[in-house]
Design an enzyme around this catalytic site. Structure first.
Site, PDB file in Angstrom:
ATOM      1  N   GLY A 205       0.842  -1.200   0.000  1.00 59.01           N
ATOM      2  CA  GLY A 205       0.000   0.000   0.000  1.00 59.01           C
ATOM      3  C   GLY A 205       0.877   1.250   0.000  1.00 59.01           C
ATOM      4  N   GLY A 206       0.317   2.330   0.533  1.00 61.43           N
ATOM      5  CA  GLY A 206       1.037   3.606   0.536  1.00 61.43           C
ATOM      6  C   GLY A 206       2.340   3.546   1.298  1.00 61.43           C
TER       7      GLY A 206
ATOM      8  N   GLY B  88      22.993  12.297 -30.408  1.00 63.56           N
ATOM      9  CA  GLY B  88      22.445  12.837 -29.167  1.00 63.56           C
ATOM     10  C   GLY B  88      23.008  12.117 -27.957  1.00 63.56           C
ATOM     11  N   ALA B  89      23.245  10.821 -28.113  1.00 58.12           N
ATOM     12  CA  ALA B  89      23.760  10.048 -26.980  1.00 58.12           C
ATOM     13  C   ALA B  89      25.160  10.534 -26.592  1.00 58.12           C
ATOM     14  CB  ALA B  89      23.771   8.563 -27.313  1.00 58.12           C
TER      15      ALA B  89
HETATM   16  C1  HXC Z   1      -2.752  -4.308  12.778  1.00 62.12           C
HETATM   17  C2  HXC Z   1      -1.657  -6.172  12.043  1.00 62.12           C
HETATM   18  C3  HXC Z   1      -1.498  -5.593  10.768  1.00 62.12           C
HETATM   19  C4  HXC Z   1      -2.016  -4.304  10.568  1.00 62.12           C
HETATM   20  C5  HXC Z   1      -0.582  -7.529  10.739  1.00 62.12           C
HETATM   21  N1  HXC Z   1      -1.085  -7.370  11.971  1.00 62.12           N
HETATM   22  N2  HXC Z   1      -0.836  -6.464   9.994  1.00 62.12           N
HETATM   23  N3  HXC Z   1      -2.275  -5.515  13.038  1.00 62.12           N
HETATM   24  N4  HXC Z   1      -2.635  -3.703  11.598  1.00 62.12           N
HETATM   25  N5  HXC Z   1      -1.883  -3.683   9.423  1.00 62.12           N
HETATM   26  C6  HXC Z   1      -1.019  -8.293  13.072  1.00 62.12           C
HETATM   27  C7  HXC Z   1      -1.873  -9.516  12.885  1.00 62.12           C
HETATM   28  O1  HXC Z   1      -3.186  -9.259  13.288  1.00 62.12           O
HETATM   29  C8  HXC Z   1      -1.169 -10.516  13.782  1.00 62.12           C
HETATM   30  O2  HXC Z   1      -1.527 -10.240  15.101  1.00 62.12           O
HETATM   31  C9  HXC Z   1       0.291 -10.142  13.638  1.00 62.12           C
HETATM   32  O3  HXC Z   1       0.302  -8.798  13.165  1.00 62.12           O
HETATM   33  C10 HXC Z   1       1.024 -11.000  12.647  1.00 62.12           C
HETATM   34  O4  HXC Z   1       0.276 -11.040  11.457  1.00 62.12           O
HETATM   35  P1  HXC Z   1      -0.048 -12.411  10.694  1.00 62.12           P
HETATM   36  O5  HXC Z   1      -1.154 -12.108   9.737  1.00 62.12           O
HETATM   37  O6  HXC Z   1      -0.220 -13.519  11.654  1.00 62.12           O
HETATM   38  O7  HXC Z   1       1.321 -12.643   9.925  1.00 62.12           O
HETATM   39  P2  HXC Z   1       1.563 -13.281   8.510  1.00 62.12           P
HETATM   40  O8  HXC Z   1       0.760 -14.519   8.361  1.00 62.12           O
HETATM   41  O9  HXC Z   1       3.033 -13.391   8.374  1.00 62.12           O
HETATM   42  O10 HXC Z   1       0.999 -12.222   7.455  1.00 62.12           O
HETATM   43  C11 HXC Z   1       1.610 -10.968   7.347  1.00 62.12           C
HETATM   44  C12 HXC Z   1       0.726 -10.024   6.501  1.00 62.12           C
HETATM   45  C13 HXC Z   1      -0.718 -10.000   7.100  1.00 62.12           C
HETATM   46  C14 HXC Z   1       0.678 -10.531   5.059  1.00 62.12           C
HETATM   47  C15 HXC Z   1       1.380  -8.665   6.519  1.00 62.12           C
HETATM   48  O11 HXC Z   1      -0.593  -9.744   8.506  1.00 62.12           O
HETATM   49  C16 HXC Z   1      -1.554  -8.944   6.492  1.00 62.12           C
HETATM   50  O12 HXC Z   1      -2.095  -9.112   5.369  1.00 62.12           O
HETATM   51  N6  HXC Z   1      -1.753  -7.851   7.215  1.00 62.12           N
HETATM   52  C17 HXC Z   1      -2.616  -6.773   6.795  1.00 62.12           C
HETATM   53  C18 HXC Z   1      -1.970  -6.006   5.689  1.00 62.12           C
HETATM   54  C19 HXC Z   1      -2.784  -4.819   5.347  1.00 62.12           C
HETATM   55  O13 HXC Z   1      -3.828  -4.884   4.668  1.00 62.12           O
HETATM   56  N7  HXC Z   1      -2.363  -3.639   5.910  1.00 62.12           N
HETATM   57  C20 HXC Z   1      -3.030  -2.399   5.786  1.00 62.12           C
HETATM   58  C21 HXC Z   1      -2.704  -1.909   4.392  1.00 62.12           C
HETATM   59  S1  HXC Z   1      -3.226  -0.307   4.114  1.00 62.12           S
HETATM   60  P3  HXC Z   1      -1.666 -11.398  16.216  1.00 62.12           P
HETATM   61  O14 HXC Z   1      -2.084 -10.644  17.426  1.00 62.12           O
HETATM   62  O15 HXC Z   1      -2.652 -12.359  15.699  1.00 62.12           O
HETATM   63  O16 HXC Z   1      -0.301 -11.979  16.313  1.00 62.12           O
HETATM   64  C22 HXC Z   1      -1.862   0.525   4.392  1.00 62.12           C
HETATM   65  C23 HXC Z   1      -2.005   1.933   3.973  1.00 62.12           C
HETATM   66  C24 HXC Z   1      -0.728   2.667   4.198  1.00 62.12           C
HETATM   67  O17 HXC Z   1      -0.899   0.086   4.848  1.00 62.12           O
HETATM   68  C25 HXC Z   1      -0.924   4.002   3.592  1.00 62.12           C
HETATM   69  C26 HXC Z   1       0.241   4.889   3.807  1.00 62.12           C
HETATM   70  C27 HXC Z   1       0.025   6.199   3.157  1.00 62.12           C
END
Ligand code: HXC
Length: 518
Positions: A173-174, A408-409
């Protein structure tokens, strides 16, 4: 020690232990599967032993949504502070995936911003180790505000301090935009990925199926997109590579401390170079060989090694001083410039210029790569980036033409005509508006058509054109080439030139900023 202080220190130790525990032994063990290091271990490898000083160890998040107030781990999923690399100060942040997936909260962002502010004010590089699930979902828009604060500091610090990102896990994402503003992005093979939209969203929207690794793994970003400048086989390798790169960089845009003593003599004659350029001008040779034979101790750190291999960029030293090297690679696409090569070299040159690192260019370029793909994807705009970067750069610029420098290069690749300081050429240089065959086909079209034996006439006219223009002397007569040198003297003459330019001052008309074609 007083009894009271003993108690207070015991309390501090207890709290320190809690902070050190991160997400606990189970999560740490899961994280370490496949050879990954923890956030703290990464800092241990990155920094000189014992030099790390942590800040904000006891910071906790302030979120009360979804029962978050019941779990407030110390540090909030990131370790920040400062330390040393080869004795030089750097500021660091390292996300801890074992704590809430390293996700970005408001407080995590505040911790990062604190060290970034210090880095900018104190003129020391900032290194960010990223391993995070992205925005802390429970916090929502507060987390987005945190990202925005980091992006702002990335932009404000750009050109002031070197900024480096190591992607050592997810980055989606961002969240990808902070790394891409930084100067150098490192990725670890098979355990890191970066994308704006992941495979699931892509499948839903475009029905394309792609794995995370194919979409945004280290290989993809180092070979196809150019987002990653370096790839490493594992965490340790990645962190050691960062240390290596740091050795060439100044601490800030006013610092000049990256020189090192060398035993390599500045006047070393390199006889083997007299045999490097093949007799047949169509035959390729390895420009990397030339580079490694002339730089101090043969040590060249290539950047973007797997991307746009028709151009080479990287750091080396001449007589101890770091220089940025830009070189055409005749072994790939005959060294032609294309979109990727132009982007790669332009960004490199602008970094060097911002941080006062002289630029040495080795030129063997037959021209821009022809083709409708190139035109439709904007070679006009992207090629102009390279021209702009060379012309704008006010650091010492030394260019050596080894063989072809056409059209040009030729102008673009650090020619005298674009404010380069010293232009050298080998006797084998062909500095001309275009290759002899192409030129004759255009200007002698009628004569060839009318000839009894057009093939023989074309060959004769081509040889005549070569005799007239395929050499360095026309350019030397015009003063576009300062000196034609025997290849064996390459190292000596480049060092002579750089020493001569050591105190260069060059004024660019005052302006808010230029408008480089983007
Ligand atoms: C809160 C999160 C989290 C998040 C992971 N966790 N991502 N908690 N916010 N964004 C937590 C999980 O709930 C879990 O907690 C622990 O971290 C480990 O995650 P797992 O899923 O068990 O790990 P894994 O299987 O290795 O998968 C990793 C992952 C997955 C692929 C990154 O966690 C995931 O898809 N997370 C969400 C990604 C996402 O959509 N993020 C937001 C994107 S929007 P517990 O307590 O169970 O251990 C964004 C916008 C940014 O980022 C913009 C900036 C301008």
């Amino acid at each position: 020690m007083t009894e009271m202080m003993q108690k207070k220190i015991a309390e501090l130790e207890k709290r320190n232990e809690l902070a050190m525990a991160g997400g606990g032994p189970e999560k740490k063990a899961k994280h370490k599967q496949g050879g990954r290091l923890t956030a703290r271990e990464r800092l241990d490898v990155l920094l000189d032993p014992g030099s790390f000083v942590e800040m904000d160890r006891f910071v906790t998040h302030r979120c009360t949504n979804f029962g978050m107030e019941k779990n407030k781990p110390y540090g909030d999923g990131i370790i920040t502070g400062y330390g040393r690399i080869n004795g030089k100060l750097v500021y660091v942040s390292s996300q801890d995936f074992t704590v809430t997936g390293g996700s970005m909260s408001r407080t995590q962002a505040n911790k990062i911003c604190k060290v970034m502010d210090l880095a900018i004010k104190n003129g020391a590089p900032f290194i960010s180790i990223n391993d995070s699930g992205g925005a802390r979902i429970q916090e929502g828009i507060e987390s987005l505000g945190g990202y925005a604060d980091i992006f702002t500091r990335n932009v404000m610090g750009s050109g002031v301090i070197p900024q480096i990102t190591a992607i050592m896990g997810p980055c989606a994402g961002g969240a990808v935009y902070s790394p891409s503003i930084t100067d150098f992005v490192f990725m670890v093979e098979n355990t890191s990925y970066m994308f704006v939209t992941g495979p699931d969203v892509i499948k839903a929207v475009t029905h394309e199926e792609v794995t995370k690794e194919q979409l945004g793994g280290a290989a993809t970003h180092s070979q196809k997109s150019g987002v990653a400048h370096f790839t490493a086989k594992d965490d340790k390798h990645c962190l050691l590579l960062i240390r290596e790169l740091m050795g060439f960089l100044p601490s800030n845009n006013l610092d000049d401390s990256a020189a090192l003593a060398t035993k390599d003599r500045p006047d070393r004659i390199v006889d083997s170079l007299n045999a490097l350029i093949p007799d047949n001008p169509k035959k390729p040779y390895d420009m990397l060989q030339l580079i490694s034979e002339v730089v101090d101790e043969g040590y060249f750190l290539e950047i973007h090694k797997h991307f746009a291999q028709n151009i080479i960029v990287g750091y080396a030293r001449f007589n101890g001083r770091p220089v940025g090297i830009v070189a055409n690679q005749p072994q790939v696409l005959a060294g032609c410039l294309n979109i990727e090569a132009s982007r790669k070299a332009a960004r490199f040159i602008r970094f060097c210029d911002a941080f006062n690192i002289p630029i040495v260019s080795f030129v063997d370029v037959p021209g821009f790569l022809p083709g409708k793909d190139q035109e439709w994807n904007g070679i006009i705009t992207h090629g102009a980036k390279l021209l702009y970067a060379y012309a704008e750069a006010s650091v010492p610029k030394v260019t050596l033409i080894t063989r072809k420098a056409y059209g040009g290069a030729y102008i673009v690749m650090g020619s005298k005509l674009l404010r380069s300081d010293v232009n050298l050429a080998y006797p084998s240089a062909e500095i001309a508006v275009m290759g002899a065959e192409g030129a004759v086909n255009i200007i002698q079209r009628e004569a060839i058509a009318k000839a009894k034996d057009p093939a023989t006439e074309r060959a004769r006219l081509t040889a005549e054109y070569e005799e007239m223009f395929s050499n360095p002397y026309v350019s030397a007569e015009l003063g576009y080439t300062d000196e034609v040198i025997e290849p064996a003297l390459t190292r000596k003459r480049i060092i002579d030139s750089l020493e001569m330019l050591k105190n260069k001052r060059d004024i660019i008309p005052p302006k808010k900023h230029g408008n480089i074609p983007l």
